[in-house]
Design a protein around this motif. Structure first.
Motif, PDB file in Angstrom:
ATOM      1  N   GLN A 326       0.834  -1.207   0.000  1.00  9.92           N
ATOM      2  CA  GLN A 326       0.000   0.000   0.000  1.00  9.92           C
ATOM      3  C   GLN A 326       0.861   1.246   0.000  1.00  9.92           C
ATOM      4  O   GLN A 326       0.455   2.276  -0.519  1.00  9.92           O
ATOM      5  N   CYS A 327       2.016   1.167   0.662  1.00 16.33           N
ATOM      6  CA  CYS A 327       2.821   2.361   0.909  1.00 16.33           C
ATOM      7  C   CYS A 327       4.118   2.287   0.105  1.00 16.33           C
ATOM      8  O   CYS A 327       4.860   1.305   0.193  1.00 16.33           O
ATOM      9  N   ARG A 364       8.077   5.390   7.676  1.00 17.88           N
ATOM     10  CA  ARG A 364       7.366   5.909   6.519  1.00 17.88           C
ATOM     11  C   ARG A 364       6.382   4.888   5.968  1.00 17.88           C
ATOM     12  O   ARG A 364       6.482   4.468   4.814  1.00 17.88           O
TER      13      ARG A 364
ATOM     14  N   ASP B   8      -0.361  10.368   4.452  1.00 22.26           N
ATOM     15  CA  ASP B   8      -1.080   9.093   4.460  1.00 22.26           C
ATOM     16  C   ASP B   8      -0.394   8.225   3.399  1.00 22.26           C
ATOM     17  O   ASP B   8      -0.607   8.400   2.198  1.00 22.26           O
ATOM     18  N   TRP B   9       0.456   7.309   3.876  1.00 20.55           N
ATOM     19  CA  TRP B   9       1.291   6.527   2.950  1.00 20.55           C
ATOM     20  C   TRP B   9       0.484   5.597   2.069  1.00 20.55           C
ATOM     21  O   TRP B   9       0.959   5.159   1.024  1.00 20.55           O
ATOM     22  N   THR B  10      -0.742   5.262   2.508  1.00 22.15           N
ATOM     23  CA  THR B  10      -1.564   4.382   1.668  1.00 22.15           C
ATOM     24  C   THR B  10      -2.133   5.155   0.475  1.00 22.15           C
ATOM     25  O   THR B  10      -2.572   4.568  -0.504  1.00 22.15           O
ATOM     26  N   ASP B  29      12.601  10.568  -2.174  1.00 21.97           N
ATOM     27  CA  ASP B  29      13.513   9.437  -2.025  1.00 21.97           C
ATOM     28  C   ASP B  29      13.804   8.807  -3.395  1.00 21.97           C
ATOM     29  O   ASP B  29      13.380   9.337  -4.436  1.00 21.97           O
ATOM     30  N   ASP B  30      14.519   7.693  -3.399  1.00 21.05           N
ATOM     31  CA  ASP B  30      14.930   7.025  -4.645  1.00 21.05           C
ATOM     32  C   ASP B  30      13.749   6.682  -5.545  1.00 21.05           C
ATOM     33  O   ASP B  30      13.904   6.496  -6.744  1.00 21.05           O
ATOM     34  N   TRP B  31      12.559   6.564  -4.952  1.00 23.07           N
ATOM     35  CA  TRP B  31      11.392   6.121  -5.713  1.00 23.07           C
ATOM     36  C   TRP B  31      10.366   7.235  -5.906  1.00 23.07           C
ATOM     37  O   TRP B  31       9.257   6.990  -6.358  1.00 23.07           O
ATOM     38  N   TYR B  33       9.041   9.243  -3.469  1.00 19.24           N
ATOM     39  CA  TYR B  33       8.140   9.507  -2.341  1.00 19.24           C
ATOM     40  C   TYR B  33       8.761  10.545  -1.398  1.00 19.24           C
ATOM     41  O   TYR B  33       9.981  10.608  -1.267  1.00 19.24           O
ATOM     42  N   PRO B  34       7.912  11.340  -0.747  1.00 17.86           N
ATOM     43  CA  PRO B  34       8.435  12.444   0.056  1.00 17.86           C
ATOM     44  C   PRO B  34       9.193  11.998   1.301  1.00 17.86           C
ATOM     45  O   PRO B  34       8.786  11.055   1.983  1.00 17.86           O
ATOM     46  N   VAL B  35      10.303  12.694   1.560  1.00 21.80           N
ATOM     47  CA  VAL B  35      11.042  12.552   2.812  1.00 21.80           C
ATOM     48  C   VAL B  35      10.930  13.901   3.500  1.00 21.80           C
ATOM     49  O   VAL B  35      11.417  14.899   2.985  1.00 21.80           O
ATOM     50  N   ARG B  62      -1.308  16.204   4.837  1.00 19.34           N
ATOM     51  CA  ARG B  62      -2.103  17.049   5.718  1.00 19.34           C
ATOM     52  C   ARG B  62      -1.194  17.698   6.760  1.00 19.34           C
ATOM     53  O   ARG B  62      -0.072  17.246   7.009  1.00 19.34           O
TER      54      ARG B  62
END
Lengths: 418, 66
Positions: A326-327, A364, B8-10, B29-31, B33-35, B62
């Motif tokens: 999911q993440c 994360r 919300d990582w989902t 990040d490498d893919w 996604y926010p850091v 949020r």
């Protein structure tokens, strides 16, 4: 202290889970399974406790959740809103392949779990108790046991998908509410919004069994076992390079040597404590197995004969495959981490690359799966530093993966015979 | 009161708009996604935080206040 590893209850369909004890057996004092009268002979009739009395008991012995997070059980009760009738959920969805203690409890002493859950329900004013399982045979024994009880109407046994992530508390709540068995995006505590939105007192199966014992014997007697800071007993699952793998009831404060002797551990280069979300340690015989370290209690001996980097690679790949996908950081980060570890095993990468990916996935995700996997790998990098050097120089350590870190419960418990 | 950015990582699909709008606080990040720099949200202007939250195509970002 005495150690007994004798009780084998073989079955046609089920993995045989040998159980034993070091010192006094409380949770495993009666292994009669569904038989209620045999259970009552040993454990008596549970005394109902008021909310304040129960909280007093829990605080006195600092009873913490046995699912891995070691969260104080009393905190959950205090977090329940008083104006709404809550429900009680027993989490017996034991997805960790290196752990079998909840399976053992469901099969051999389901009434003790039910006694504890009933005591908790009475104290918090709940009338509904759900026992969530993922193992069908264990669930059937539990359902048979419940049917024999005068308070059977309070209980429901629910069979959920048998995946690693089902046992995560919020995933479990979601599955019991009719959703998928994966964690939701927002971390709302079950005590606030649990099953079907109702405040829910949820804890691990062993926590409720411990409560069943505590309610009967009281905090003073309870504290006669274990250490001053961590009273009582706990269940551990010892597997890997051992002659007699099994679930053992042990007092808190026990050291690694005593456990190693009880299960016939072979000379080991490392020991993984707390399962595959746990930590690799150098096997110091005097290492005291604390509550925090033990988590859900899986102790795996990594013998001298196996290639630890091959073992680590296999488990990290497995952890990556358990992601609910999911993440993003977990879905992409854990396979990257597994690749890093595989490269270390081939001698074609540096540990710093793996350490960076481990740091990157931590914190994360919707659940703590990436954190646990990262912790597992990072601790291995420390313990196996010398081994990583050997692989870097020679591309190999001339040992193969012996499978000490099992990925199925069945494999973990046939080791003694092979 | 502490102001923080929460993901919300989902939901997050790594579009990366948040990092473009708040380069001082959010890296990718490498893919993709926010850091998020812990404490970074404290230094950003509330209007900028609000904008980053509102442009997220996945509604994954949020602002939380504690």
């Amino acid at each position: 202290m005495t150690s007994v590893l004798s009780k084998h209850l073989p079955s046609d369909q089920m993995t045989d889970i040998p159980v034993g004890r070091i010192g006094e057996a409380r949770l495993l004092a009666n292994l009669a399974g569904a038989d209620l009268s045999a259970h009552r002979e040993t454990h008596g009739q549970p005394m109902p406790l008021s909310r304040s009395r129960l909280l007093g008991y829990l605080d006195a012995v600092n009873l913490t959740g046995r699912g891995g997070a070691s969260f104080p059980f009393a905190h959950k009760i205090r977090a329940l809103p008083e104006e709404v009738e809550p429900i009680v959920v027993v989490n017996a969805a034991e997805g960790e392949p290196a752990s079998a203690k909840d399976h053992a409890l469901l099969r051999y002493s389901p009434h003790l779990i039910a006694d504890g859950a009933a005591v908790a329900a009475t104290a918090v004013g709940a009338r509904k108790i759900i026992i969530a399982v993922t193992d069908r045979p264990a669930g059937e024994i539990t359902a048979r046991a419940i049917a024999m009880r005068p308070d059977a109407a309070s209980f429901t046994v629910r069979l959920l998908p048998d995946t690693f992530i089902t046992g995560e508390a919020r995933a479990l709540v979601r599955a019991l509410s009719g959703g998928p068995a994966v964690p939701p995006g927002r971390r709302t505590p079950a005590t606030e919004q649990g099953v079907d939105g109702i405040p829910t007192l949820l804890s691990n199966a062993e926590t409720f069994a411990q409560l069943g014992v505590l309610a009967r014997i009281g905090p003073q007697q309870y504290a006669t076992s274990g250490s001053h800071d961590e009273p009582g007993t706990t269940l551990i699952t010892a597997t890997g390079a051992v002659a007699s793998p099994g679930v053992l009831e042990v007092p808190y404060g026990i050291d690694l040597l005593t456990v190693a002797a009880a299960v016939g551990a072979r000379p080991s280069q490392a020991v993984v404590i707390g399962g595959y979300h746990g930590i690799w340690h150098i096997p110091d015989p005097s290492l005291v197995l604390s509550k925090r370290m033990l988590g859900a209690g899986a102790v795996v001996f990594v013998g001298d004969q196996t290639c630890p980097l091959a073992e680590l690679t296999r488990v990290t790949e497995w952890l990556a495959a358990q992601s609910a996908t999911q993440c993003g950081p977990c879905m992409f980060g854990l396979p990257a981490l597994a690749n890093d570890v595989a490269a270390l095993s081939r001698g074609s990468a540096s540990a710093e690359v793996a350490a960076r990916h481990a740091r990157l996935v931590t914190g994360r995700g919707a659940c703590a799966h990436p954190d646990g996997a990262a912790r597992f790998v990072r601790s291995a990098l420390g313990v196996l530093a010398e081994e990583i050097g050997v692989h870097d120089r020679y591309r190999d350590c001339r040992r193969v993966d012996r499978g000490d870190l099992s990925l199925t419960r069945a494999a973990a418990f046939v080791r003694g015979q092979r | 009161m502490t102001i923080e950015l929460a993901v919300d990582w989902t939901r997050c699909a790594g579009h990366g708009l948040c990092a473009a709008l708040l380069p001082g606080t959010i890296a990718l990040d490498d893919w993709g996604y926010p850091v998020i720099d812990a404490g970074g949200a404290q230094r950003e202007r509330p209007a900028d935080l609000k904008r980053a939250v509102s442009v997220c195509p996945a509604l994954a970002l949020r602002v939380t206040k504690r």
